[in-house]
Design a protein around this motif. Structure first.
Motif, PDB file in Angstrom:
ATOM      1  N   LEU A 125       0.836  -1.211   0.000  1.00  0.00           N
ATOM      2  CA  LEU A 125       0.000   0.000   0.000  1.00  0.00           C
ATOM      3  C   LEU A 125       0.874   1.266   0.000  1.00  0.00           C
ATOM      4  N   CYS A 175      -6.567   4.930   4.746  1.00  0.00           N
ATOM      5  CA  CYS A 175      -6.638   4.106   3.521  1.00  0.00           C
ATOM      6  C   CYS A 175      -7.428   2.820   3.757  1.00  0.00           C
ATOM      7  N   ARG A 216     -11.010   3.793   2.921  1.00  0.00           N
ATOM      8  CA  ARG A 216     -11.118   4.702   1.765  1.00  0.00           C
ATOM      9  C   ARG A 216     -11.523   6.119   2.185  1.00  0.00           C
ATOM     10  N   GLU A 240      -9.084   9.048   0.302  1.00  0.00           N
ATOM     11  CA  GLU A 240      -9.375   9.641  -1.014  1.00  0.00           C
ATOM     12  C   GLU A 240     -10.394  10.780  -0.940  1.00  0.00           C
ATOM     13  N   ARG A 298      -4.777   9.872  -3.115  1.00  0.00           N
ATOM     14  CA  ARG A 298      -5.109   8.571  -3.699  1.00  0.00           C
ATOM     15  C   ARG A 298      -4.233   7.486  -3.047  1.00  0.00           C
ATOM     16  N   GLU A 301      -2.506   3.411  -3.670  1.00  0.00           N
ATOM     17  CA  GLU A 301      -2.190   2.299  -4.576  1.00  0.00           C
ATOM     18  C   GLU A 301      -1.895   1.072  -3.734  1.00  0.00           C
ATOM     19  N   CYS A 354      -3.015  -3.067  -2.490  1.00  0.00           N
ATOM     20  CA  CYS A 354      -4.173  -3.927  -2.255  1.00  0.00           C
ATOM     21  C   CYS A 354      -4.550  -3.926  -0.771  1.00  0.00           C
ATOM     22  N   ASP A 413     -11.437  -6.981  -2.012  1.00  0.00           N
ATOM     23  CA  ASP A 413     -10.450  -5.928  -2.281  1.00  0.00           C
ATOM     24  C   ASP A 413     -11.196  -4.596  -2.274  1.00  0.00           C
ATOM     25  N   TYR A 438     -10.289  -1.680  -2.865  1.00  0.00           N
ATOM     26  CA  TYR A 438      -9.930  -0.742  -3.938  1.00  0.00           C
ATOM     27  C   TYR A 438     -10.240  -1.322  -5.326  1.00  0.00           C
ATOM     28  N   LYS A 444     -12.180  -2.250  -8.688  1.00  0.00           N
ATOM     29  CA  LYS A 444     -13.110  -1.470  -9.500  1.00  0.00           C
ATOM     30  C   LYS A 444     -14.543  -1.877  -9.142  1.00  0.00           C
ATOM     31  N   SER A 453     -15.956  -1.231  -6.335  1.00  0.00           N
ATOM     32  CA  SER A 453     -16.147  -1.295  -4.884  1.00  0.00           C
ATOM     33  C   SER A 453     -16.716   0.042  -4.395  1.00  0.00           C
ATOM     34  N   PRO A 506     -17.230   2.915  -1.924  1.00  0.00           N
ATOM     35  CA  PRO A 506     -16.591   3.433  -0.712  1.00  0.00           C
ATOM     36  C   PRO A 506     -17.572   3.633   0.443  1.00  0.00           C
TER      37      PRO A 506
END
Lengths: 231, 293
Positions: free
Chosen positions: B48, B87, B90, B93, B99, B101, B103, B110, B112, B114, B116, B118
Motif C-alpha cells: 500500500l 486508507c 477509503r 481519497e 489517492r 495504490e 491492495c 479488495d 480498492y 473497481k 467497490s 466506498p
C-alpha cells in the motif's frame, strides 16, 4: 539526547552494580588467600560483609523499582533494569556464600585437614573466583562472545565438584577431622554455587544484549559456528 | 554519482541494504486473517502506498491485521500512520488530490477493486477520530442517525441501548437520552462517538488517537472499552501514547521516516510483546524507549 535523566540513572545503577560486583570479587580473593594460608585472621575479616552486600542489593532493587514506576521502561531499558535486578541477586548470593566459606575457614583453622581434599577445594576456589570475575567482566563489557567461555569453565568446576564430593564420601586416607570434613563438603557445594552465579551473570548479559535466553542464544551460536565449520 | 554518496547519505530506496527486510518482517507477521465466528473481519494490506497529489506519504506498506485483535500503529509525527489508517476504509481519497495504490482486502473483498463502493466500505469499517465530534442532536439520535440513514429496520431502541452498552456509556446516559450529546464531557462524547460507530454494525473499527484529547480517567475508560470491543470487532488504533499501545494492543506496527521528505514506511510489525521488549530494528527500539521522536 532525549531522556538524559533516565539514561543518567541507568548508567549510575550499572556503575553501582559493577562496584558491588568488584567488592564481592575482592571478598572471594580474600577467601582464596585465607584457604591457601589457613589464615583464620584473613577469613575473619570478611565476616559480616554479607550484611553490607545485602543492604546494597536492597538499595539497587529499590532504585530499579522506582525507575520502573516513574520511567515506564521498555525494550532495552526494560531488559537492562530486569538484568540489573537479576545480576544484583547473583552478586549478593555469591557474597553470602563467600562469607559462609570464610566462617568455615575461620572456625576450622585448627582442625586436621585431608590434604588431597584440600587440594581439590583450593582448585575449586580459585576456579570459582576466576569464573565469577569473568562473569562480571562479561556484564561490564557486554561481551557476550566471552559468555560462552564461562560454560566451559563451569564444566571444569562441575568436574572438580564431583571429584571433591567423591573424596568427601570415599576418603583415600584417614586424614581430616570429622568437623573439617563436614565443613569441606559444604564448602564444595558453596563454591559450585558461586561458579554457577558467575555463569548466570554472563547468561543475563546475553539476554540483556540479544533479548534471547542464554540457552537459546548458545544454541544459535553453536549452530552458527557449525555452519561456519561446514563452510 | 550514486557511488560517490556515503552509505549514510544514501536514502533507503537507493540502498537496498538499509531497507526494511519486508520479506523477513512479513514472515514474522500473523497468518493472513481468517474471519472468526463473529462478524469481525481481518484486513490484509499488500504494497500500500498513499499520495497527496504528487507527494508520496506512505510507501509499500504490507501487514496482516488480525480479526478480533487490537492493532496499534505508532511512530513519529508525519510518518504516515493516520494516512495509512484512512486508507483502510477509503477515507484517504476524500481529500482532494489524495489517492492510494496497492491492495487492501477486507476479509475476501479488495476494497480498492473497481466497482467497490466506498460508502459500503465505510459502513463495514467504522472510524473514530481524535476529537470527539458528536452531532448537535440528542444522545439517542447521535447513535440512531447512522443506522437510520443506512436503512436499519430493526428495533432502534434496542440498537441504541446495545451500542451505548458496548461503548461502556449506557449507565451514564440511560436517563438522559433525549439530552444533547454536546452536553457530555469529552470522554463521554468520545464514547458516544464510539457507540455511533458501533450502531452501523461495522466489522472493523479504526481509531485515530481516540484518547489524545482526554484526561487519564476518560482515557482509561476508552481503553477498557477497547478490551471489550475486540471481542466483537477488529480494532486498529493510531496512538502517540506508547504505553497505551503497550497496554491495549496485540500487534504493533511502527512507521518511520528516515529522512525528511521521504515517504513513511512500515518499519517493523510484530506482536506488541515483542515490539516493547525486544524489537528487531534499532530505530524501533530508539523510538519506543523515547530516544527520539
Amino acid at each position: 539526547m532525549p531522556r538524559e535523566t533516565f539514561q543518567h540513572e541507568l548508567d549510575r545503577l550499572v556503575g553501582e552494580i559493577i562496584s558491588l560486583g568488584r567488592e564481592v570479587e575482592a571478598c572471594l580473593g580474600m577467601m582464596v588467600e585465607a584457604m591457601e594460608g589457613h589464615d583464620a585472621g584473613v577469613a575473619s575479616r570478611e565476616l559480616g560483609i554479607d550484611q553490607r552486600f545485602k543492604e546494597r542489593g536492597a538499595e539497587i532493587d529499590e532504585e530499579c523499582m522506582i525507575l520502573q514506576a516513574r520511567q515506564a521502561p521498555v525494550a532495552r531499558d526494560l531488559r537492562l533494569i530486569y538484568t540489573i535486578q537479576a545480576v544484583t541477586n547473583h552478586l549478593v548470593r555469591s557474597g553470602t556464600l563467600c562469607e559462609h566459606i570464610c566462617r568455615a575457614i575461620a572456625e576450622t583453622a585448627d582442625c586436621e585437614r585431608d590434604p588431597e581434599l584440600e587440594t581439590a577445594l583450593l582448585e575449586m576456589a580459585r576456579g570459582a573466583r576466576d569464573l565469577f570475575g569473568q562473569g562480571l567482566n562479561v556484564f561490564e563489557d557486554r561481551d557476550i562472545d566471552r559468555a560462552r567461555d564461562l560454560e566451559a569453565l563451569d564444566d571444569k568446576i562441575d568436574l572438580l565438584y564431583s571429584e571433591a564430593m567423591n573424596l568427601v564420601v570415599n576418603p583415600t586416607n584417614s586424614d581430616g577431622s570429622p568437623e573439617w570434613r563436614m565443613r569441606a563438603a559444604l564448602t564444595v557445594h558453596y563454591l559450585e554455587r558461586i561458579a554457577d552465579h558467575g555463569v548466570d551473570v554472563g547468561g543475563r548479559t546475553v539476554f540483556l544484549v540479544t533479548g534471547e535466553r542464554m540457552e537459546s542464544a548458545m544454541r544459535q551460536y553453536r549452530e552458527r559456528h557449525l555452519d561456519d565449520d561446514e563452510d | 554519482m550514486d557511488s560517490e554518496k556515503t552509505r549514510k547519505e544514501r536514502t533507503l530506496s537507493e540502498d537496498p541494504e538499509r531497507r526494511p527486510e519486508v520479506k523477513r518482517l512479513q514472515s514474522r507477521q500473523p497468518s493472513p486473517p481468517v474471519a472468526t465466528g463473529s462478524e469481525a473481519q481481518g484486513i490484509t494490506i499488500e504494497g500500500l502506498s498513499a499520495f497527496y497529489g504528487s507527494f508520496k506519504a506512505v510507501t509499500d506498506a504490507s501487514m496482516n491485521i488480525q480479526a478480533n485483535k487490537v492493532t496499534a500503529l505508532i511512530g513519529p509525527s508525519g510518518c504516515g500512520k493516520s494516512t495509512f489508517l484512512r486508507c483502510l476504509n477509503r477515507m484517504h481519497e476524500v481529500i482532494p488530490g489524495a489517492r492510494a495504490e496497492g491492495c487492501v482486502r477486507l476479509g475476501d473483498q479488495d476494497i480498492y477493486a473497481k466497482g467497490s463502493d466506498p460508502v459500503k466500505i465505510r459502513q463495514r469499517v467504522g472510524m473514530v477520530f481524535q476529537k470527539p465530534n458528536p452531532f448537535s442532536k440528542s444522545i439517542y439520535e447521535n447513535v440512531a442517525w447512522g443506522a437510520r440513514i443506512n436503512g436499519y429496520r430493526g428495533n432502534m431502541d434496542e440498537l441504541v441501548e446495545r451500542s451505548l452498552r458496548q461503548a461502556a456509556i449506557w449507565d451514564e446516559v440511560k436517563d438522559r437520552l433525549k439530552e444533547s450529546g454536546m452536553g457530555l464531557s469529552g470522554g463521554q462524547q468520545q464514547r458516544l462517538c464510539i457507540a455511533r460507530t458501533l450502531a452501523v454494525e461495522p466489522e472493523v473499527i479504526l481509531m485515530d488517537e481516540p484518547a489524545s484529547a482526554l484526561d487519564p480517567v476518560s482515557t482509561q475508560k476508552i481503553e477498557d472499552t477497547m478490551e471489550e470491543l475486540k471481542k466483537r470487532y477488529t480494532v486498529v488504533i493510531v496512538t502517540h501514547n506508547m504505553q497505551q499501545a503497550a497496554r491495549i494492543s496485540d500487534y504493533t506496527g511502527f512507521f518511520y521516516i528516515e529522512h525528511m521528505g521521504d515517504p513513511g514506511r512500515l518499519w517493523e510489525f510484530d506482536a506488541t510483546d515483542k515490539i516493547f521488549s525486544n524489537p528487531e530494528r534499532k530505530e524501533t527500539e530508539d523510538y519506543v524507549t523515547g530516544r527520539f521522536g
